[in-house]
Enzyme design. Structure first.
Site, PDB file in Angstrom:
ATOM      1  NE  ARG A 192      -6.751   0.667  11.385  1.00  0.00           N
ATOM      2  CZ  ARG A 192      -5.492   0.470  11.044  1.00  0.00           C
ATOM      3  NH1 ARG A 192      -4.598   1.420  11.300  1.00  0.00           N
ATOM      4  NH2 ARG A 192      -5.097  -0.623  10.463  1.00  0.00           N
ATOM      5  CE  LYS A 201      -0.349  -0.337   5.045  1.00  0.00           C
ATOM      6  NZ  LYS A 201      -1.170  -0.884   6.147  1.00  0.00           N
ATOM      7  CE1 TYR A 228      12.021  31.505   5.418  1.00  0.00           C
ATOM      8  CE2 TYR A 228      12.382  29.144   5.094  1.00  0.00           C
ATOM      9  CZ  TYR A 228      12.083  30.411   4.584  1.00  0.00           C
ATOM     10  OH  TYR A 228      11.852  30.560   3.250  1.00  0.00           O
ATOM     11  CG  MET A 271       9.182  23.774   0.013  1.00  0.00           C
ATOM     12  SD  MET A 271       8.233  24.881  -1.038  1.00  0.00           S
ATOM     13  CE  MET A 271       7.181  25.704   0.142  1.00  0.00           C
TER      14      MET A 271
HETATM   15  C1  LIG Z   1      -0.376  -1.806   6.831  1.00  0.00           C
HETATM   16  C2  LIG Z   1      -0.921  -3.101   7.279  1.00  0.00           C
HETATM   17  C3  LIG Z   1      -0.088  -4.215   7.426  1.00  0.00           C
HETATM   18  C4  LIG Z   1       1.410  -4.127   7.327  1.00  0.00           C
HETATM   19  O1  LIG Z   1       1.906  -3.598   8.535  1.00  0.00           O
HETATM   20  P1  LIG Z   1       3.471  -3.398   8.806  1.00  0.00           P
HETATM   21  O2  LIG Z   1       3.528  -2.969  10.225  1.00  0.00           O
HETATM   22  O3  LIG Z   1       3.921  -2.355   7.856  1.00  0.00           O
HETATM   23  O4  LIG Z   1       4.130  -4.701   8.559  1.00  0.00           O
HETATM   24  C5  LIG Z   1      -0.675  -5.435   7.698  1.00  0.00           C
HETATM   25  N1  LIG Z   1      -2.017  -5.543   7.858  1.00  0.00           N
HETATM   26  C6  LIG Z   1      -2.844  -4.477   7.766  1.00  0.00           C
HETATM   27  C7  LIG Z   1      -4.304  -4.652   7.970  1.00  0.00           C
HETATM   28  C8  LIG Z   1      -2.323  -3.221   7.489  1.00  0.00           C
HETATM   29  O5  LIG Z   1      -3.140  -2.170   7.408  1.00  0.00           O
END
Ligand SMILES: *Cc1c(COP(=O)(O)O)cnc(C)c1O
Length: 371
Positions: A142, A48, A259, A312
């Site tokens: 969640r 992802k 800054y 930036m």
């Molecule tokens: C992102 C995610 C993972 C992977 O988690 P990591 O800690 O990056 O290994 C696995 N399962 C679900 C449901 C996730 O959202």
């Protein structure tokens, strides 16, 4: 069939300033290491957020070549990119099923991870016996169906081939929540038709309970993140980030940098300005001020601190302790690499390596190394 990973991407070398080197051989080796650890369970890969920032088009072919056959993404848009690279692998979409996702899931042979009774009903009505996964909540609150929905889910003619849940605190092996979630998952699983089980993210692969089930879902550890915070990192680093020094200058004790003049030289100080800033994903909170230390870089083999705020497009380093003859305009400062991990940079910026990774900018010349 599978597309080969690109050798570079992003702006070309001469146009870009900072260079991000992505070691796909290390990525593949990390996957193989985890796969061996959990065998005979299947090791999937979570890709992802553009494979945690390193690039889906590079990561997926490298992982497929290593033997990975199951991928998880969050969004349908990401699943499309994985499917374009490989027609055969299993692709699960973690964020559930919005009504607009039904058609692309069917057309692209994607498996939605259904997280509620209403999502499950939507899928059965539209897709019949097309495969999917079922996500149950064991504590995160969640996504995932709750206990109250389980009897109705058990009665649905859902062709779920995977029952999954997600840990709240698997990076803390001492947290009693881990065992609680494993127990709740077993209770829920007993109420449903037989399905393969999947609980574990990266850190859960290192829990003493070994909650591997039938399939594990590592993300962060594949990309070199430390799944065992506080202990040595068992994974190989995947990223290296170098930015060129644009200018150097000397300032006197008492002069201020950046800054809002938040950093004061406490001695005659040599500064180097590098062409990378928060627009490139260098966390602004890695700023170094009189009140707190910030990020660091490696210049000519020396570890040097940031001086002042991260801007930036620019960041200033205090290179007083680097021999003058070792540094000139064009010398590269290393911000991530063998000596500075994504976990280190995250910690120095008050965040986690996951955020450092997924915010990697789009202005880098990206070089993919395959051996
Ligand atoms: C992102 C995610 C993972 C992977 O988690 P990591 O800690 O990056 O290994 C696995 N399962 C679900 C449901 C996730 O959202």
């Amino acid at each position: 069939m599978i597309t080969a990973p690109p050798s570079t991407s992003g702006p070309k070398a001469g146009d870009a300033q900072a260079v991000l080197t992505i070691d796909l051989a290390a990525l593949a080796e990390n996957w193989r290491q985890l796969a061996m650890r959990v065998a005979p369970a299947t090791c999937a890969a979570v890709v992802k957020a553009d494979a945690y920032g390193i690039g889906i088009e590079a990561a997926v072919p490298a992982l497929v070549a290593a033997g990975c056959k199951v991928f998880f993404v969050a969004h349908v848009s990401e699943a499309r990119r994985v499917r374009a690279l490989d027609s055969k692998v299993d692709i699960y979409v973690l964020n559930g099923l919005l009504p607009t996702a039904v058609e692309p899931c069917l057309a692209l042979n994607l498996r939605p991870v259904l997280g509620s009774l209403s999502e499950a009903r939507l899928w059965v009505a539209a897709a019949g016996a097309a495969p999917c996964a079922l996500h149950v909540d064991t504590g995160m609150k969640r996504l995932g169906a709750g206990l109250a929905e389980i009897p109705d889910l058990a009665a649905l003619r859902l062709n779920a081939d995977l029952l999954m849940t997600h840990f709240v605190a698997s990076e803390n092996p001492g947290d009693p929540l881990n065992r609680q979630q494993i127990e709740r998952f077993a209770e829920i699983r007993a109420l449903l038709p037989p399905m393969r089980a999947s609980l574990a993210n990266s850190s859960a692969l290192f829990l003493p309970e070994q909650p591997f089930g039938d399939l594990v879902r590592p993300g962060y550890a594949l990309y070199g993140g430390n799944p065992t915070p506080g202990l040595d990192n068992p994974m190989r680093a995947v990223l290296r980030l170098d930015a060129p020094i644009l200018q150097t200058r000397v300032i006197e004790a008492g002069e201020k940098v950046g800054y809002n003049a938040q950093w004061t030289a406490n001695r005659r100080t040599r500064l180097a300005t590098i062409g990378i800033g928060y627009a490139d994903g260098l966390p602004r909170q890695a700023m170094s001020t009189d009140a707190k230390p910030g990020g660091e870089a490696i210049v000519a083999g020396h570890r040097v601190p940031f001086a002042g705020r991260v801007s930036m497009d620019l960041t200033v380093l205090d290179i007083t302790d680097v021999p003058e003859t070792d540094v000139r305009a064009g010398t590269r400062a290393c911000l991530l690499g063998p000596e500075i991990s994504i976990d280190d940079l995250g910690a120095r910026a008050g965040t986690i390596g996951y955020e450092v990774l997924t915010r990697l900018g789009q202005r880098y010349h990206r070089v993919y190394v395959t051996e």
